[in-house]
Design a protein around this motif. Sequence first.
Motif, mmCIF file in Angstrom:
data_model
loop_
_atom_site.group_PDB
_atom_site.id
_atom_site.type_symbol
_atom_site.label_atom_id
_atom_site.label_comp_id
_atom_site.label_asym_id
_atom_site.label_seq_id
_atom_site.Cartn_x
_atom_site.Cartn_y
_atom_site.Cartn_z
ATOM 1 N N GLY A 1 -4.866 61.208 -9.627
ATOM 2 C CA GLY A 1 -3.960 60.933 -10.737
ATOM 3 C C GLY A 1 -4.520 61.555 -12.001
ATOM 4 N N GLY A 2 -3.654 62.110 -12.839
ATOM 5 C CA GLY A 2 -4.123 62.825 -14.012
ATOM 6 C C GLY A 2 -3.558 62.302 -15.312
ATOM 7 N N ASP A 3 -4.068 62.853 -16.398
ATOM 8 C CA ASP A 3 -3.602 62.550 -17.754
ATOM 9 C C ASP A 3 -3.486 61.037 -17.955
ATOM 10 N N ILE A 4 -4.575 60.332 -17.677
ATOM 11 C CA ILE A 4 -4.575 58.871 -17.721
ATOM 12 C C ILE A 4 -4.718 58.395 -19.165
ATOM 13 N N SER A 5 -3.744 57.591 -19.594
ATOM 14 C CA SER A 5 -3.809 56.935 -20.902
ATOM 15 C C SER A 5 -3.956 55.447 -20.670
ATOM 16 N N MET B 1 -1.392 51.194 -18.653
ATOM 17 C CA MET B 1 -1.967 52.433 -18.159
ATOM 18 C C MET B 1 -0.823 53.358 -17.786
ATOM 19 N N ILE B 2 -0.914 54.600 -18.239
ATOM 20 C CA ILE B 2 0.094 55.609 -17.926
ATOM 21 C C ILE B 2 -0.613 56.738 -17.201
ATOM 22 N N VAL B 3 -0.073 57.105 -16.047
ATOM 23 C CA VAL B 3 -0.714 58.068 -15.157
ATOM 24 C C VAL B 3 0.313 59.095 -14.704
ATOM 25 N N THR B 4 -0.122 60.336 -14.559
ATOM 26 C CA THR B 4 0.747 61.379 -14.028
ATOM 27 C C THR B 4 0.341 61.727 -12.596
ATOM 28 N N GLY B 5 1.356 61.758 -11.721
ATOM 29 C CA GLY B 5 1.206 62.307 -10.383
ATOM 30 C C GLY B 5 2.056 63.570 -10.342
ATOM 31 N N ASN B 6 1.522 64.653 -9.849
ATOM 32 C CA ASN B 6 2.202 65.947 -9.936
ATOM 33 C C ASN B 6 3.504 66.037 -9.145
ATOM 34 N N THR B 7 3.618 65.231 -8.108
ATOM 35 C CA THR B 7 4.825 65.236 -7.269
ATOM 36 C C THR B 7 5.181 63.788 -6.918
ATOM 37 N N THR B 8 6.376 63.582 -6.386
ATOM 38 C CA THR B 8 6.733 62.234 -5.957
ATOM 39 C C THR B 8 5.822 61.757 -4.825
ATOM 40 N N THR B 9 5.383 62.676 -3.992
ATOM 41 C CA THR B 9 4.445 62.318 -2.914
ATOM 42 C C THR B 9 3.142 61.796 -3.497
ATOM 43 N N GLN B 10 2.640 62.465 -4.535
ATOM 44 C CA GLN B 10 1.400 62.010 -5.161
ATOM 45 C C GLN B 10 1.615 60.682 -5.904
ATOM 46 N N VAL B 11 2.754 60.509 -6.555
ATOM 47 C CA VAL B 11 3.059 59.239 -7.224
ATOM 48 C C VAL B 11 3.024 58.111 -6.192
ATOM 49 N N LYS B 12 3.619 58.337 -5.022
ATOM 50 C CA LYS B 12 3.607 57.327 -3.961
ATOM 51 C C LYS B 12 2.183 57.056 -3.483
ATOM 52 N N ALA B 13 1.388 58.102 -3.311
ATOM 53 C CA ALA B 13 0.007 57.933 -2.844
ATOM 54 C C ALA B 13 -0.823 57.132 -3.849
ATOM 55 N N VAL C 1 3.192 55.008 -13.204
ATOM 56 C CA VAL C 1 2.809 56.239 -12.503
ATOM 57 C C VAL C 1 4.050 57.117 -12.495
ATOM 58 N N MET C 2 3.944 58.291 -13.126
ATOM 59 C CA MET C 2 5.133 59.099 -13.393
ATOM 60 C C MET C 2 4.913 60.560 -13.018
ATOM 61 N N THR C 3 6.014 61.212 -12.640
ATOM 62 C CA THR C 3 5.959 62.663 -12.469
ATOM 63 C C THR C 3 5.905 63.297 -13.865
ATOM 64 N N PRO C 4 5.444 64.550 -13.953
ATOM 65 C CA PRO C 4 5.333 65.196 -15.268
ATOM 66 C C PRO C 4 6.638 65.236 -16.058
ATOM 67 N N ASP C 5 7.765 65.503 -15.388
ATOM 68 C CA ASP C 5 9.030 65.581 -16.122
ATOM 69 C C ASP C 5 9.452 64.219 -16.667
ATOM 70 N N GLN C 6 9.223 63.157 -15.915
ATOM 71 C CA GLN C 6 9.534 61.804 -16.402
ATOM 72 C C GLN C 6 8.620 61.420 -17.562
ATOM 73 N N ARG C 7 7.365 61.769 -17.439
ATOM 74 C CA ARG C 7 6.407 61.442 -18.498
ATOM 75 C C ARG C 7 6.756 62.163 -19.796
ATOM 76 N N GLU C 8 7.113 63.422 -19.669
ATOM 77 C CA GLU C 8 7.492 64.209 -20.842
ATOM 78 C C GLU C 8 8.769 63.664 -21.475
ATOM 79 N N PHE C 9 9.725 63.309 -20.649
ATOM 80 C CA PHE C 9 11.019 62.843 -21.163
ATOM 81 C C PHE C 9 10.896 61.498 -21.883
ATOM 82 N N TYR C 10 10.188 60.534 -21.271
ATOM 83 C CA TYR C 10 10.147 59.178 -21.828
ATOM 84 C C TYR C 10 9.055 58.966 -22.880
ATOM 85 N N GLN C 11 7.987 59.740 -22.824
ATOM 86 C CA GLN C 11 6.917 59.701 -23.833
ATOM 87 C C GLN C 11 6.520 58.264 -24.206
ATOM 88 N N LEU C 12 6.060 57.514 -23.218
ATOM 89 C CA LEU C 12 5.708 56.112 -23.442
ATOM 90 C C LEU C 12 4.612 55.939 -24.484
#
Length: 120
Positions: free
Chosen positions: A20-24, A39-51, A91-102
């Motif tokens: 998991g990346g870009d951990i806030s 905690m806000i975390v990026t998973g690069n794909t939906t598969t990684q978000v699930k993992a 735990v969010m994909t990059p596009d969701q994280r960028e869009f919602y900017q929690l």
Amino acid sequence: MELDLKMLEKVVSIVEDKKGGDISLLNLQKISMVTDYCMIVTGNTTTQVKAITNHLEQKLPELGIPVIHLEGLPTAKWVLMDCGGDLVIHVMTPDQREFYQLERLWKDAEAISYETSQNV
């Protein structure tokens, strides 16, 4: 359960186990009645978000942190884990994280610095 920095670092380490990346990590104790930490975390794909989510769901109870509610599976673009009022994990994909900017939503929150295996 009162979470401390050492416990939060263990949670970060669990996320890092699955890359998991870009951990806030935000302290919301003074500004939210819903949770103490976010905690806000990026998973690069939906598969990684699930993992990442599955790994957290398995490991958090071993630390004494309950997973009370899980939302966002099976699509896994944005998964929310409610850990009983002490911690909420997104735990969010990059596009969701960028869009919602929690982080902007919680801009008044204190960002928590932490040490992990990647920082050592």
